[in-house]
Design a protein around this motif. Structure first.
Motif, PDB file in Angstrom:
ATOM      1  N   ALA A 196      -4.687  -0.689   0.789  1.00  0.00           N
ATOM      2  CA  ALA A 196      -4.583  -1.482   2.017  1.00  0.00           C
ATOM      3  C   ALA A 196      -5.665  -2.547   2.068  1.00  0.00           C
ATOM      4  CB  ALA A 196      -4.675  -0.581   3.234  1.00  0.00           C
ATOM      5  N   PRO A 254       0.828  -1.210   0.000  1.00  0.00           N
ATOM      6  CA  PRO A 254       0.000   0.000   0.000  1.00  0.00           C
ATOM      7  C   PRO A 254       0.867   1.268   0.000  1.00  0.00           C
ATOM      8  CG  PRO A 254      -0.838  -1.601   1.565  1.00  0.00           C
ATOM      9  CD  PRO A 254       0.495  -2.115   1.110  1.00  0.00           C
ATOM     10  N   GLU A 255       0.333   2.304  -0.619  1.00  0.00           N
ATOM     11  CA  GLU A 255       1.087   3.552  -0.749  1.00  0.00           C
ATOM     12  C   GLU A 255       0.462   4.665   0.076  1.00  0.00           C
ATOM     13  OE1 GLU A 255       1.811   4.673  -4.738  1.00  0.00           O
ATOM     14  OE2 GLU A 255       2.786   2.783  -5.259  1.00  0.00           O
ATOM     15  N   ASN A 256       1.271   5.669   0.361  1.00  0.00           N
ATOM     16  CA  ASN A 256       0.844   6.861   1.099  1.00  0.00           C
ATOM     17  C   ASN A 256       0.155   6.527   2.422  1.00  0.00           C
ATOM     18  OD1 ASN A 256       1.652   8.731  -1.068  1.00  0.00           O
ATOM     19  ND2 ASN A 256       0.006   7.713  -2.187  1.00  0.00           N
ATOM     20  N   PRO A 257       0.808   5.700   3.256  1.00  0.00           N
ATOM     21  CA  PRO A 257       0.200   5.371   4.555  1.00  0.00           C
ATOM     22  C   PRO A 257       0.109   6.606   5.447  1.00  0.00           C
ATOM     23  CG  PRO A 257       2.478   4.618   4.473  1.00  0.00           C
ATOM     24  CD  PRO A 257       2.144   5.087   3.091  1.00  0.00           C
ATOM     25  N   TYR A 269      -8.286  -4.151   7.249  1.00  0.00           N
ATOM     26  CA  TYR A 269      -8.096  -2.701   7.215  1.00  0.00           C
ATOM     27  C   TYR A 269      -9.401  -1.973   7.553  1.00  0.00           C
ATOM     28  CZ  TYR A 269      -7.882   1.971   5.233  1.00  0.00           C
ATOM     29  OH  TYR A 269      -7.972   3.320   5.057  1.00  0.00           O
ATOM     30  N   SER A 309       3.534  -2.119   3.418  1.00  0.00           N
ATOM     31  CA  SER A 309       3.898  -0.708   3.296  1.00  0.00           C
ATOM     32  C   SER A 309       5.048  -0.397   4.238  1.00  0.00           C
ATOM     33  CB  SER A 309       2.707   0.175   3.657  1.00  0.00           C
ATOM     34  OG  SER A 309       2.478   0.122   5.072  1.00  0.00           O
ATOM     35  N   LYS A 326       1.466  -0.500  10.219  1.00  0.00           N
ATOM     36  CA  LYS A 326       1.858  -0.856   8.865  1.00  0.00           C
ATOM     37  C   LYS A 326       0.675  -1.537   8.189  1.00  0.00           C
ATOM     38  CE  LYS A 326       4.281  -5.097  10.355  1.00  0.00           C
ATOM     39  NZ  LYS A 326       5.587  -5.816  10.303  1.00  0.00           N
ATOM     40  N   SER A 328      -5.170   5.466   6.941  1.00  0.00           N
ATOM     41  CA  SER A 328      -5.369   5.467   5.502  1.00  0.00           C
ATOM     42  C   SER A 328      -4.123   4.949   4.804  1.00  0.00           C
ATOM     43  CB  SER A 328      -5.685   6.883   4.999  1.00  0.00           C
ATOM     44  OG  SER A 328      -5.767   6.912   3.591  1.00  0.00           O
ATOM     45  N   ALA A 329      -4.312   4.169   3.735  1.00  0.00           N
ATOM     46  CA  ALA A 329      -3.223   3.731   2.863  1.00  0.00           C
ATOM     47  C   ALA A 329      -3.851   3.236   1.572  1.00  0.00           C
ATOM     48  CB  ALA A 329      -2.388   2.628   3.509  1.00  0.00           C
ATOM     49  N   GLU A 330      -3.403   3.747   0.451  1.00  0.00           N
ATOM     50  CA  GLU A 330      -3.944   3.346  -0.840  1.00  0.00           C
ATOM     51  C   GLU A 330      -3.634   1.872  -1.094  1.00  0.00           C
ATOM     52  OE1 GLU A 330      -5.781   5.107  -3.017  1.00  0.00           O
ATOM     53  OE2 GLU A 330      -5.859   6.701  -1.501  1.00  0.00           O
TER      54      GLU A 330
END
Length: 524
Positions: A424, A396-399, A443, A472, A463, A420-422
Motif C-alpha cells: 500500500a 496492494p494485496e491482503n487488505p 497510507y 486493491s 481501499k 494493513s495491505a501489502e
C-alpha cells in the motif's frame, strides 16, 4: 476487551493457516512477476523451452490479450495463437486450444499448405491478437490480413469467419491500396464494437466504426494519410513510420509509432482522415523521432515501442521494447514529453539492458517486452526474446481493516482504525460504499476516524492503491453503536484506551503480519 483479544488471536492464526500465496505488487522500480507462461520458471528463456513445440511452450510471443478470464497469446515463430481458458496461477501452464495449427506439436506456416481460413503465417513479422466481446481478432502479419472469429474457438484448428484486408481467405495480395485492401498489418485492436488496424507497412491506421461481418469490408477512416490510397511515412503530428500497435480505451486512441520511437494520443476518437494527434509520449515534440530523444534513457524517453499500450482511461502503461522495460504513467499525459512514474524491468529510469545485463532472465527483468495488457488485478507482458509471458499482480494485496482492534461494540462515534495491505502506498476511507466525497491520502497503519451519525451497526469502507495507482479490492469493518450501551466489560473505544496505546498494539499486530508475509513469501 476479552472478545477483542480473542478476535485478534483468531485473525493471526487464520493468516498463518492460509495456503502459501505469492506477494507482489507494482512499486516504483524493479517489481517482480508472480507467474510465467511458456517457461518452467523465471530463470529460463529458451525458445520452446529448448525442446520441441508443445502445449506449454512459446517462441517469440508478441502479445497477450485478456478478457472474460481467458488469455489469448500470439505465438509468432510457432505460427499459432494459444488460448488459455483461465488465468494461470502456476508457472508453465498448458494452453487449452490452438488456432492456426491442427494440434499443439506443429508450428509450420500455413500448416505447410496454402493460405486458408484456418492457417496462419507470422513469418519474421510482428503479429497481434485482440480478444473482446467474445470475438477474436488476429493480425496475420505475413499473410497481410486480419482474421475475425465471431466466437472464441473451443476446438483446435477452427476456421475464421471473416477476413479483413483481402477479398477472400485464399489470397494474400491486392492492388491498389484502398479502404479495403491493406498492406502488411502488424497491429489489431477491438473493444468488441469498433475495429482498429495498424496497417504498418502502409504507414497508416484504419478505423472501422463497427466490426466487419463480411469479407473485405472497407474502413471508415484512416490516420497517418490524407486518403486511403497513399502510404508515405513521416515524422509529424499527422504521420507515422511503421505504426505497429493501437489501443482504444473508450475515449482516447493510442498508436505505437515504432520507428518514430513514440506513442501518439488522440484525446477523442478521430472523425476525419489524417487527423493530427493531440499528445506525443516519448518525444519533446511531434517533429522529433530519435530513439531516447537522441540521448540517454530517461523517464520521458522511448525506444521502438511495439504492441505497447494499455489504458483504463486513468493510467497509461507502455511496453518500451528497445529499453527492455514497461513504463507506467499514473495519469494520462496531457502534454508532450511526459515522464513516467514507475518502471518495471529495470532498477531505475536510466538503465535499459536486456535482463538488466544478466545472462539469464528473472522475475524482475525483461528482454524485448513487446505487448502489455491489464485485466482485473493482473498485468500481462509478452517478452519476445525471453520466450514467455509474465504475469504481475497489481494493487496492494491482503487488505485488512479493524475498528477498535475488532471490538464488537463501541459507545462513541470517534474510533480507531487498524489498517494493513501489502504494497500500500495510499488509502481511501469512507463511511459509504461509493466513497463519495472521499479522497486519497498517504497510507498509515492506524487512523482516527468518525463514524457516521446515528446509533446502529456502523461500517467503514477502505481501499488501498500501490505506487502505480493500481487499487486493491474494497474491504470493510463494522462495529455496533447501540442506542444505550449496556456492558459488563469495558468497551474498547478511543475514550477509555489512549490512542497511543491503540497505535502501539496496531503496530505490533501489523509487524507480526508483515513477518508472516516475508516468511511465507520466501518459501514459495
Amino acid at each position: 476487551m476479552k472478545r477483542s483479544i480473542i478476535f485478534i488471536i483468531i485473525l493471526l492464526l487464520s493468516f498463518f493457516a492460509f495456503p502459501s500465496v505469492s506477494f507482489a505488487w507494482i512499486d516504483q522500480f524493479n517489481s517482480s512477476a508472480s507467474v510465467v507462461i511458456g517457461q518452467v520458471d523465471f530463470v529460463h528463456g529458451s525458445v520452446n523451452q529448448g525442446l520441441s513445440i508443445n502445449v506449454n511452450t512459446l517462441s517469440f510471443p508478441r502479445i497477450a490479450s485478456v478478457d472474460s478470464g481467458k488469455i489469448v497469446i500470439a505465438d509468432r515463430s510457432n505460427n499459432r495463437v494459444l488460448i488459455f481458458n483461465s488465468i494461470p496461477t502456476a508457472n508453465n501452464a498448458s494452453a487449452n486450444v490452438v488456432i492456426g495449427q491442427q494440434d499443439f506439436t506443429h508450428g509450420i506456416a500455413d500448416q505447410g499448405l496454402t493460405v486458408d481460413a484456418n492457417t496462419l503465417d507470422f513469418g519474421s513479422r510482428r503479429p497481434d491478437v485482440s480478444y473482446a466481446g467474445s470475438k477474436v481478432f488476429i493480425a496475420d502479419s505475413n499473410n497481410a490480413r486480419v482474421l475475425i472469429y465471431n466466437s472464441l474457438p473451443v476446438l483446435n484448428n477452427v476456421s475464421a469467419d471473416v477476413v479483413v484486408g483481402k477479398s477472400n481467405f485464399t489470397t494474400t495480395s491486392c492492388t491498389p491500396l484502398s479502404a479495403s485492401c491493406t498492406s502488411n498489418s502488424y497491429g489489431v485492436f477491438s473493444d468488441g464494437t469498433k475495429l482498429f488496424v495498424a496497417d504498418t507497412l502502409a504507414a497508416r491506421v484504419l478505423i472501422y466504426n463497427s466490426v466487419p461481418t463480411t469479407d473485405n469490408a472497407p474502413a471508415d477512416l484512416v490516420l497517418g494519410q490524407s486518403d486511403f490510397s497513399t502510404s508515405t511515412p513521416g515524422c509529424s503530428q499527422s504521420k507515422f513510420n511503421n505504426p505497429i500497435g493501437v489501443y482504444y480505451d473508450g475515449t482516447r486512441l493510442y498508436v505505437s509509432d515504432w520507428s518514430n520511437n513514440r506513442v501518439l494520443i488522440w484525446n477523442h476518437l478521430p472523425t476525419s482522415n489524417g487527423q493530427p494527434a493531440d499528445v506525443v509520449v516519448g518525444q519533446t515534440d511531434f517533429d522529433s523521432c530519435a530513439a531516447n530523444q537522441g540521448g540517454g534513457i530517461g523517464p520521458n524517453t522511448l525506444s521502438a515501442p511495439h504492441h505497447a499500450t494499455w489504458s483504463d482511461g486513468q493510467k497509461l502503461v507502455i511496453a518500451d521494447y528497445g529499453n527492455n522495460r514497461v513504463l507506467i504513467y499514473r495519469s494520462i499525459p496531457t502534454a508532450n514529453n511526459a515522464s513516467a512514474d514507475a518502471v518495471i524491468g529495470q532498477v531505475d529510469f536510466n538503465h535499459g539492458l536486456a535482463n538488466q545485463g544478466n545472462a539469464n532472465p528473472d522475475a524482475n527483468t525483461f528482454n524485448a517486452p513487446d505487448g502489455v495488457r491489464v485485466y482485473g488485478n493482473r498485468m500481462f507482458v509478452a517478452e519476445v526474446s525471453n520466450n514467455r509471458v509474465t504475469i504481475f499482480n497489481t494493487g496492494p494485496e491482503n487488505p485488512l481493516a479493524l475498528i477498535n482492534l475488532g471490538a464488537p461494540t463501541t459507545t462513541e462515534h470517534h474510533v480507531n482504525l487498524t489498517l494493513s495491505a501489502e504494497g500500500a502506498y495510499e488509502m481511501m476511507i469512507s463511511n459509504n460504499a461509493s466513497f463519495s466525497g472521499a479522497s486519497w491520502e498517504s497510507y498509515a497503519a492506524t487512523k482516527e476516524w468518525d463514524l457516521e451519525s446515528g446509533n446502529s451497526l456502523k461500517t467503514v469502507y477502505i481501499k488501498f492503491r500501490d505506487f502505480a495507482h493500481f487499487e486493491s479490492e474494497v474491504v470493510s469493518a463494522s462495529i455496533e453503536l447501540p442506542s444505550s450501551a449496556i456492558s459488563t466489560e469495558l468497551p474498547v473505544t478511543g475514550s477509555n484506551i489512549p490512542y497511543y496505546l491503540i497505535s502501539i498494539i496496531s503496530a505490533y499486530l501489523l509487524a507480526l503480519l508483515a513477518l508472516a508475509t516475508r516468511s511465507r513469501a520466501g518459501t514459495r
